[in-house]
Structure formats: structure tokens, C-alpha cells
Design a protein around this motif. Structure first.
Motif, PDB file in Angstrom:
ATOM      1  N   ASN A  38       0.856  -1.179   0.000  1.00 31.00           N
ATOM      2  CA  ASN A  38       0.000   0.000   0.000  1.00 31.00           C
ATOM      3  C   ASN A  38       0.899   1.238   0.000  1.00 31.00           C
ATOM      4  OD1 ASN A  38      -2.241   1.615  -0.001  1.00 31.00           O
ATOM      5  ND2 ASN A  38      -2.746   1.303   2.147  1.00 31.00           N
ATOM      6  N   ASP A  39       1.227   1.692  -1.192  1.00 33.14           N
ATOM      7  CA  ASP A  39       2.125   2.828  -1.367  1.00 33.14           C
ATOM      8  C   ASP A  39       1.325   4.094  -1.624  1.00 33.14           C
ATOM      9  OD1 ASP A  39       4.116   0.918  -1.230  1.00 33.14           O
ATOM     10  OD2 ASP A  39       4.355   0.783  -3.409  1.00 33.14           O
ATOM     11  N   GLY A  40       1.770   5.201  -1.036  1.00 35.08           N
ATOM     12  CA  GLY A  40       1.050   6.451  -1.231  1.00 35.08           C
ATOM     13  C   GLY A  40       1.966   7.652  -1.316  1.00 35.08           C
ATOM     14  N   ARG A  41       1.458   8.694  -1.963  1.00 36.35           N
ATOM     15  CA  ARG A  41       2.120  10.008  -2.015  1.00 36.35           C
ATOM     16  C   ARG A  41       1.035  11.033  -2.308  1.00 36.35           C
ATOM     17  NH1 ARG A  41       5.000   9.344  -6.165  1.00 36.35           N
ATOM     18  NH2 ARG A  41       3.750  10.567  -7.614  1.00 36.35           N
ATOM     19  N   TYR A  42       0.952  12.084  -1.494  1.00 35.76           N
ATOM     20  CA  TYR A  42      -0.139  13.045  -1.618  1.00 35.76           C
ATOM     21  C   TYR A  42       0.417  14.465  -1.525  1.00 35.76           C
ATOM     22  CZ  TYR A  42      -2.690   8.786  -0.671  1.00 35.76           C
ATOM     23  OH  TYR A  42      -3.166   7.497  -0.731  1.00 35.76           O
ATOM     24  N   GLY A  43       0.104  15.253  -2.550  1.00 36.53           N
ATOM     25  CA  GLY A  43       0.524  16.645  -2.577  1.00 36.53           C
ATOM     26  C   GLY A  43       1.751  16.861  -3.446  1.00 36.53           C
ATOM     27  N   LYS A  95      10.670   8.129   9.558  1.00 39.41           N
ATOM     28  CA  LYS A  95      11.165   9.175   8.660  1.00 39.41           C
ATOM     29  C   LYS A  95      10.130  10.287   8.599  1.00 39.41           C
ATOM     30  CE  LYS A  95       9.191   7.292   4.363  1.00 39.41           C
ATOM     31  NZ  LYS A  95       9.503   6.796   3.008  1.00 39.41           N
ATOM     32  N   ASP A  96      10.549  11.463   8.126  1.00 38.69           N
ATOM     33  CA  ASP A  96       9.590  12.550   7.913  1.00 38.69           C
ATOM     34  C   ASP A  96       8.631  12.169   6.789  1.00 38.69           C
ATOM     35  OD1 ASP A  96      11.159  13.838   9.743  1.00 38.69           O
ATOM     36  OD2 ASP A  96      11.940  15.356   8.365  1.00 38.69           O
ATOM     37  N   ILE A  97       7.350  12.469   6.990  1.00 40.16           N
ATOM     38  CA  ILE A  97       6.358  12.264   5.934  1.00 40.16           C
ATOM     39  C   ILE A  97       5.628  13.572   5.695  1.00 40.16           C
ATOM     40  CG2 ILE A  97       4.202  11.123   5.293  1.00 40.16           C
ATOM     41  CD1 ILE A  97       5.124   8.623   6.616  1.00 40.16           C
ATOM     42  N   ASP A  98       5.703  14.033   4.454  1.00 36.93           N
ATOM     43  CA  ASP A  98       4.961  15.221   4.009  1.00 36.93           C
ATOM     44  C   ASP A  98       3.677  14.741   3.351  1.00 36.93           C
ATOM     45  OD1 ASP A  98       3.892  17.286   2.373  1.00 36.93           O
ATOM     46  OD2 ASP A  98       5.827  18.251   2.178  1.00 36.93           O
ATOM     47  N   PHE A  99       2.549  15.116   3.945  1.00 37.59           N
ATOM     48  CA  PHE A  99       1.240  14.722   3.430  1.00 37.59           C
ATOM     49  C   PHE A  99       0.459  16.002   3.154  1.00 37.59           C
ATOM     50  CE2 PHE A  99      -1.970  11.103   3.638  1.00 37.59           C
ATOM     51  CZ  PHE A  99      -3.014  11.815   3.095  1.00 37.59           C
ATOM     52  N   ARG A 100       0.304  16.330   1.873  1.00 40.93           N
ATOM     53  CA  ARG A 100      -0.411  17.543   1.462  1.00 40.93           C
ATOM     54  C   ARG A 100       0.151  18.803   2.128  1.00 40.93           C
ATOM     55  NH1 ARG A 100      -2.465  17.625  -3.167  1.00 40.93           N
ATOM     56  NH2 ARG A 100      -3.885  15.938  -3.670  1.00 40.93           N
ATOM     57  N   GLU A 161      -6.930  12.967   2.709  1.00 36.92           N
ATOM     58  CA  GLU A 161      -7.224  12.992   1.271  1.00 36.92           C
ATOM     59  C   GLU A 161      -8.435  12.099   1.063  1.00 36.92           C
ATOM     60  OE1 GLU A 161      -7.276  14.105  -2.401  1.00 36.92           O
ATOM     61  OE2 GLU A 161      -5.359  14.576  -1.443  1.00 36.92           O
ATOM     62  N   SER A 162      -9.504  12.634   0.471  1.00 33.86           N
ATOM     63  CA  SER A 162     -10.709  11.839   0.239  1.00 33.86           C
ATOM     64  C   SER A 162     -11.172  12.019  -1.187  1.00 33.86           C
ATOM     65  CB  SER A 162     -11.829  12.231   1.210  1.00 33.86           C
ATOM     66  OG  SER A 162     -12.167  13.592   1.057  1.00 33.86           O
ATOM     67  N   ASP A 163     -11.899  11.008  -1.660  1.00 31.88           N
ATOM     68  CA  ASP A 163     -12.315  11.041  -3.063  1.00 31.88           C
ATOM     69  C   ASP A 163     -13.474  10.072  -3.259  1.00 31.88           C
ATOM     70  OD1 ASP A 163     -11.962  11.696  -5.938  1.00 31.88           O
ATOM     71  OD2 ASP A 163     -11.460   9.570  -6.069  1.00 31.88           O
ATOM     72  N   ILE A 164     -14.432  10.481  -4.069  1.00 32.03           N
ATOM     73  CA  ILE A 164     -15.502   9.594  -4.541  1.00 32.03           C
ATOM     74  C   ILE A 164     -15.384   9.538  -6.058  1.00 32.03           C
ATOM     75  CG2 ILE A 164     -17.981   9.216  -4.711  1.00 32.03           C
ATOM     76  CD1 ILE A 164     -18.303  10.751  -2.114  1.00 32.03           C
ATOM     77  N   VAL A 229      -7.654 -12.045  -4.395  1.00 30.44           N
ATOM     78  CA  VAL A 229      -6.616 -11.020  -4.490  1.00 30.44           C
ATOM     79  C   VAL A 229      -7.257  -9.783  -5.108  1.00 30.44           C
ATOM     80  CG1 VAL A 229      -4.580 -12.505  -4.537  1.00 30.44           C
ATOM     81  CG2 VAL A 229      -5.811 -12.038  -6.658  1.00 30.44           C
ATOM     82  N   LEU A 230      -6.960  -8.652  -4.509  1.00 29.46           N
ATOM     83  CA  LEU A 230      -7.572  -7.378  -4.903  1.00 29.46           C
ATOM     84  C   LEU A 230      -6.483  -6.326  -4.940  1.00 29.46           C
ATOM     85  CD1 LEU A 230     -10.098  -5.424  -5.203  1.00 29.46           C
ATOM     86  CD2 LEU A 230     -10.061  -5.289  -2.705  1.00 29.46           C
ATOM     87  N   GLY A 231      -6.549  -5.473  -5.942  1.00 30.01           N
ATOM     88  CA  GLY A 231      -5.549  -4.414  -6.002  1.00 30.01           C
ATOM     89  C   GLY A 231      -5.901  -3.364  -7.024  1.00 30.01           C
ATOM     90  N   GLY A 232      -5.055  -2.369  -7.060  1.00 32.27           N
ATOM     91  CA  GLY A 232      -5.243  -1.287  -8.015  1.00 32.27           C
ATOM     92  C   GLY A 232      -4.777   0.024  -7.437  1.00 32.27           C
ATOM     93  N   GLY A 233      -5.011   1.055  -8.205  1.00 32.48           N
ATOM     94  CA  GLY A 233      -4.611   2.381  -7.769  1.00 32.48           C
ATOM     95  C   GLY A 233      -4.552   3.333  -8.939  1.00 32.48           C
ATOM     96  N   ALA A 234      -4.012   4.497  -8.678  1.00 31.02           N
ATOM     97  CA  ALA A 234      -3.951   5.527  -9.716  1.00 31.02           C
ATOM     98  C   ALA A 234      -2.812   6.487  -9.434  1.00 31.02           C
ATOM     99  CB  ALA A 234      -5.268   6.291  -9.794  1.00 31.02           C
ATOM    100  N   ASP A 235      -2.288   7.041 -10.509  1.00 28.95           N
ATOM    101  CA  ASP A 235      -1.319   8.135 -10.455  1.00 28.95           C
ATOM    102  C   ASP A 235      -1.966   9.306 -11.183  1.00 28.95           C
ATOM    103  OD1 ASP A 235       0.805   9.841 -10.416  1.00 28.95           O
ATOM    104  OD2 ASP A 235       2.225   8.477 -11.360  1.00 28.95           O
ATOM    105  N   VAL A 236      -2.502  10.261 -10.410  1.00 31.83           N
ATOM    106  CA  VAL A 236      -3.267  11.380 -10.959  1.00 31.83           C
ATOM    107  C   VAL A 236      -2.425  12.652 -10.830  1.00 31.83           C
ATOM    108  CG1 VAL A 236      -5.470  12.596 -10.939  1.00 31.83           C
ATOM    109  CG2 VAL A 236      -5.353  10.215 -10.145  1.00 31.83           C
ATOM    110  N   ALA A 237      -1.755  13.018 -11.910  1.00 29.74           N
ATOM    111  CA  ALA A 237      -0.822  14.144 -11.851  1.00 29.74           C
ATOM    112  C   ALA A 237      -1.522  15.467 -11.547  1.00 29.74           C
ATOM    113  CB  ALA A 237      -0.046  14.239 -13.171  1.00 29.74           C
ATOM    114  N   ARG A 238      -2.728  15.661 -12.101  1.00 29.67           N
ATOM    115  CA  ARG A 238      -3.399  16.954 -11.915  1.00 29.67           C
ATOM    116  C   ARG A 238      -3.816  17.183 -10.471  1.00 29.67           C
ATOM    117  NH1 ARG A 238      -8.891  16.168 -11.593  1.00 29.67           N
ATOM    118  NH2 ARG A 238      -9.669  14.134 -12.274  1.00 29.67           N
ATOM    119  N   ARG A 239      -3.947  16.113  -9.669  1.00 32.84           N
ATOM    120  CA  ARG A 239      -4.311  16.256  -8.258  1.00 32.84           C
ATOM    121  C   ARG A 239      -3.162  15.886  -7.326  1.00 32.84           C
ATOM    122  NH1 ARG A 239      -9.759  13.620  -6.470  1.00 32.84           N
ATOM    123  NH2 ARG A 239      -9.051  14.706  -4.592  1.00 32.84           N
ATOM    124  N   ASP A 240      -2.007  15.566  -7.905  1.00 30.15           N
ATOM    125  CA  ASP A 240      -0.839  15.193  -7.100  1.00 30.15           C
ATOM    126  C   ASP A 240      -1.164  14.053  -6.142  1.00 30.15           C
ATOM    127  OD1 ASP A 240       0.990  17.282  -8.088  1.00 30.15           O
ATOM    128  OD2 ASP A 240      -0.384  18.648  -7.065  1.00 30.15           O
TER     129      ASP A 240
END
Length: 269
Positions: A38-43, A95-100, A161-164, A229-240
Motif C-alpha cells: 500500500n504505497d502512497g504520495r499526496y501533494g 522518517k519525515d512524511i509530508d502529506f499535502r 485525502e478523500s475522493d468519490i 486477491v484485490l488491487g489497483g490504484g492511480a497516479d493522478v498528476a493533476r491532483r498530485d
């Protein structure tokens, strides 16, 4: 009273026979889940972090699903599914985590919530409808209710960070019944954008292998064991936003044909 019940039976039986609804299958499953990734990056200045960084890989998590399938004649089926996945973990950051734009320094004790809830509708067409083997193909559309947050336990920092969103996928399902009446099923939903949707790259998959057994001679109630097994995700550049996850499930469940059970109940009266 028996005369009234007999009258209801005489009225209901022809109606059920003439109805396009040949089966209405309710299904419930539950069991533990494990987070493989479960990898994430926001902002725009966000820090890449993983499930290990927020202690998501140290435990199993109880999950459940509820589904209702309407069989319309021999060939058509519509499935409604609710699939919640909601976990909260606590970790001391290494480690330091920058979230938004909000920085959680190394050593901060944080609670992290990860919500990925799906409301899915599917259509299946039965290409092969043999005595022991069926094969169906179709499509699914899912309303995704997602939320990720970090909060310092001392109350000094909180960000989310929330999204529908709406997600589509192709779907297929196969089932083979053994002479012993045990049956094996394979079901899959999957889609990838292949980078074709502007500056968004994403995909989803949901694959389940099932071993089922009828609980009675009528075969309208079944118990089963299932690996998913379940998975997926997205890389949305316009919303970082970047998030990608992979999860495994070991499940037990039960499914029952409500139409058949009602008909049986009426015949007994």
C-alpha cells in the motif's frame, strides 16, 4: 389459515413461473485480509511512503462483503455488491512524511486510517450454460469511496485525502460442478487505463477462486471457501495523488437462492 396459505401458493406459483426472475441469490462472506502493498504520495511536495511505514503489514484485518444477484432467465444476471475495507493503524514514524504540505517528523506517533469502500453493479451474460460448466462475461461499474488520513496522537497535526470516483471494469465468471456436487468457481473484474486517459494512469483487479459445497439436495443454499486477491490504484498528476495497493483475502461464506427458498416454503404449507 391453511386455506389462505393454499390460495397464496396457487397464486404465487404461476407468477414465479412466468416471472423473468429465475433466481435471487444473496451472498455473504467474511475473513481475514493481509496487505501486501500500500504505497502512497499526496501533494506536490508529498513523501512516498509504504504500508511498512505506518504498520499496515503487522496484522490481519477482518473483512466482509455482501452481494445480491438477480438471474433473469437462463442467460442474464445483475449483481449488486457492497465491499467495505476500512482499517486504522498506529505507528511511530521512522522518517519525515509530508502529506499535502503537512510534515509529520520522524518519531511522531500517528494514527493512519485507510478506507477503500466499493459499491459495485455488474452485468453478466452466460455464453456457455452446460450441465456442469458455465461461463459468463460482462462488465462492472463501481462507485469508489476512498479516504486516507494521518493524525498525530498528540493532536498537533491532522490531514486527509478523500475522493468519490466512478470506476469501470470488464468481468468474467466460470463455474464447474464436480460429480460429487462440489463446485469450483473463478471470478475476475479487471481494467487498466494503459495511460490512455490524459495524465491519469490507473487500474483495478479483483480475482477470486472459490470451492463450494451445496448444503442440501436442492442446491439452493451453498457454503464456500474463497481466496481473493484485490488491487489497483492511480497516479493522478493533476491532483498530485499516487496510491497503489495489493491485498489478499482468505474467506468463508454462504449463498442462498431466495426465490427457491420461498417456493419451497410455499409448497410445504
Amino acid at each position: 389459515m391453511r386455506i389462505q396459505l393454499l390460495a397464496l401458493t396457487l397464486m404465487a406459483t404461476p407468477a414465479l413461473a412466468q416471472s423473468p426472475l429465475s433466481a435471487l441469490i444473496a451472498e455473504y462472506e467474511t475473513g481475514p485480509a493481509y496487505i501486501f502493498q500500500n504505497d502512497g504520495r499526496y501533494g506536490p511536495t508529498g513523501t512516498d511512503y509504504t504500508a511498512d511505514d505506518i504498520n499496515q503489514k503487522t496484522n490481519l484485518y477482518r473483512t466482509q462483503r455482501i452481494a445480491l444477484e438477480a438471474r433473469l432467465g437462463e442467460r442474464h444476471g445483475i449483481i449488486l455488491l457492497w465491499a467495505p475495507f476500512d482499517i486504522t493503524t498506529r505507528a511511530s514514524l521512522t522518517k519525515d512524511i509530508d502529506f499535502r504540505g503537512t510534515v509529520f517528523p520522524a518519531g511522531t506517533v500517528v494514527d493512519s486510517r485507510y478506507l477503500f469502500e466499493g459499491y459495485r453493479a455488474s452485468y453478466l451474460y452466460r455464453l456457455i450454460n452446460a450441465e456442469r460448466f458455465t461461463w459468463e462475461i460482462g462488465a462492472s461499474v463501481q462507485v469508489r469511496n476512498a479516504l486516507v488520513d494521518l493524525s498525530a496522537v498528540d493532536g498537533s497535526r491532522y490531514v486527509k485525502e478523500s475522493d468519490i470516483g466512478l470506476v469501470g471494469a470488464f468481468k468474467t465468471r466460470l463455474r464447474y460442478t464436480l460429480p460429487s456436487r462440489l463446485w469450483v468457481g473463478l471470478e475476475a473484474d479487471a481494467l487498466s487505463t494503459f495511460g490512455l486517459l490524459g495524465n491519469t494512469t490507473g487500474g483495478i483487479y479483483d480475482v477470486a477462486l472459490t470451492l463450494g459445497v451445496p448444503l442440501g439436495a436442492k442446491e439452493d443454499v451453498n457454503a464456500y471457501a474463497r481466496l481473493r486477491v484485490l488491487g489497483g490504484g492511480a497516479d493522478v498528476a493533476r491532483r498530485d495523488i499516487y496510491n497503489w495497493g495489493n491485498y489478499g483475502f482468505a474467506l468463508v461464506g454462504v449463498q442462498a437462492d431466495l426465490v427457491s427458498l420461498v417456493e419451497r416454503g410455499l409448497r410445504k404449507e
